[in-house]
Design a protein around this motif. Sequence first.
Motif, PDB file in Angstrom:
ATOM      1  N   MET A 227      14.238   4.192 -47.127  1.00  0.00           N
ATOM      2  CA  MET A 227      15.452   3.427 -47.365  1.00  0.00           C
ATOM      3  C   MET A 227      16.526   4.313 -47.994  1.00  0.00           C
TER       4      MET A 227
ATOM      5  N   ASN B  62      19.493   2.570 -43.538  1.00  0.00           N
ATOM      6  CA  ASN B  62      18.035   2.507 -43.614  1.00  0.00           C
ATOM      7  C   ASN B  62      17.412   2.566 -42.226  1.00  0.00           C
TER       8      ASN B  62
ATOM      9  N   ARG C  95      21.093  -7.483 -42.171  1.00  0.00           N
ATOM     10  CA  ARG C  95      20.793  -7.040 -43.535  1.00  0.00           C
ATOM     11  C   ARG C  95      19.295  -7.090 -43.825  1.00  0.00           C
ATOM     12  N   SER C  96      18.476  -6.792 -42.817  1.00  0.00           N
ATOM     13  CA  SER C  96      17.027  -6.858 -42.994  1.00  0.00           C
ATOM     14  C   SER C  96      16.352  -5.760 -42.184  1.00  0.00           C
ATOM     15  N   SER C  97      15.791  -4.767 -42.882  1.00  0.00           N
ATOM     16  CA  SER C  97      15.050  -3.718 -42.183  1.00  0.00           C
ATOM     17  C   SER C  97      13.794  -4.275 -41.538  1.00  0.00           C
TER      18      SER C  97
ATOM     19  N   ARG D  69      24.137  -0.515 -46.188  1.00  0.00           N
ATOM     20  CA  ARG D  69      22.883   0.074 -46.650  1.00  0.00           C
ATOM     21  C   ARG D  69      21.784  -0.092 -45.616  1.00  0.00           C
ATOM     22  N   THR D  70      21.653  -1.299 -45.074  1.00  0.00           N
ATOM     23  CA  THR D  70      20.574  -1.567 -44.119  1.00  0.00           C
ATOM     24  C   THR D  70      20.773  -0.793 -42.829  1.00  0.00           C
TER      25      THR D  70
ATOM     26  N   ASP E  32      25.236  -4.459 -48.679  1.00  0.00           N
ATOM     27  CA  ASP E  32      23.907  -4.488 -48.071  1.00  0.00           C
ATOM     28  C   ASP E  32      23.977  -4.273 -46.562  1.00  0.00           C
TER      29      ASP E  32
ATOM     30  N   GLY F  82      20.597  -4.078 -37.796  1.00  0.00           N
ATOM     31  CA  GLY F  82      20.368  -3.910 -39.226  1.00  0.00           C
ATOM     32  C   GLY F  82      21.625  -4.219 -40.024  1.00  0.00           C
TER      33      GLY F  82
ATOM     34  N   GLY G  68      14.476  -5.942 -51.884  1.00  0.00           N
ATOM     35  CA  GLY G  68      15.321  -4.812 -51.553  1.00  0.00           C
ATOM     36  C   GLY G  68      15.988  -4.059 -52.659  1.00  0.00           C
TER      37      GLY G  68
ATOM     38  N   CYS H 211      19.355   1.763 -49.409  1.00  0.00           N
ATOM     39  CA  CYS H 211      18.984   0.884 -50.521  1.00  0.00           C
ATOM     40  C   CYS H 211      18.289   1.609 -51.662  1.00  0.00           C
TER      41      CYS H 211
END
Length: 440
Positions: free
Chosen positions: A321, A405, A285-287, A401-402, A398, A281, A368, A324
Amino acid sequence: MADSSFSPGSRGRWPSFGVQVFVGMGIGLALGVIGRAAGTPALGETLHTFGQIFVQLLKALVPPLVFTAIVASIAALRDLENAAKLVTHTLAWFAVTALIAVLIGIALGLLIQPGLHAGVDMAAAKAPSSSGSWLDFLKGIVPANFLGLTASTSIEAGAAKTALSFNILQIIVAAIAIGAAAVRVGSAGEAFLSFNTSALAIFRRLLRWVIALTPIGSAALIGDAVIRYGWDALSALGSFAAAIYIGLGLVLLVVYPLLLAANGLNPLRFFAAAWPAIQLGFVSRSSVGTLPVTEEVTECGLGVPRAYAAFAVPLGATTKMDGCAAIYPAIAAIFVAQFYGLPLHLTDYVLIAFVSVIGSAATAGLTGATVMLTLTLSTLHLPLEGVGLLLAIDPILDMGRTAVNVAGQALVPTIVAKRAGILDLERFRGRDAALASVPA
């Protein structure tokens, strides 16, 4: 669990999967530093290409895997007496952890006051190209078509390019409805459920092959991130970035361990098992792209039953999240208010908490954190142009953050399963057994 992506196996002469991933990240970091120092475009482009291919492979598996897994989970949940209770408790824990995260964000925003220490030029302020609204939530949960696919056309180099994307929340809603209908029609739905079970097994096998590439993908992604973004852009917004990462660190390393310990779970074991998903993640940078890995580590590393994890983890990937949708919009909204000299009152902070706890579902399937931030700013009647002030360092923020998440998306199902008495404690406590290898 015979078809586990992280099932125990003979280590042979290869190190454990977790070690392979860690080594891959180290190699990627080194390549990124070398590429940034040498200014070699070819290296950066190579890393970017390999990283994007890896993420695309994961994303390609998300729609069929989520659909078949949720249909299978609906069929399996009919045999569980506490299915409704599990769903209710999952949503409640989503809300509780989001509330804790947003309160931390508000406290840090007031303490650090990033908007009063920003070195960014007012000329950088501009309204974003997309924004969030509560109407997006209603439109987002209703499937536009059977597969939840959308098409967009853009002009690149003078030529029209059409791209397909999917709305994961719509896929979840469609899968729940179809799974419930298949169960209710009785014997007429058994053939479909059997086919779905076979399809799920096939997609899980494909997932095993893709996950085996995680060390290579991690090396490419983190190397590309270092070359592409570096840390130079942090200078003008140092206070804001520090507030964000302090908040993320408090949630990940303090709040989550305390919640685990309070429920009789070893935090170190949790992070050891969830590490492949958390680190992916961070670099991807992508849940949603990390979703297949998150689901696998939740089931196979943490011991959450498949029937429950197949429902809770995809739902969490769209609505859970803490990075985010809780910490970031809280601190960013306070930053924008401070930067423009606009006062915030108690009711405004209550609104920030409300949007963070409830509003994340309104941005599911959209862009996002930017959309979540615009939703918060518009709710507080703050200038949307403030978003433009923060875009320069958004990719760097990000990443953290991800990671938070994804950690939260694995944490909640683990805690709920433990409290419901359905967590496989032997698997959870196993000494890296579930992450020993990734068999072919």
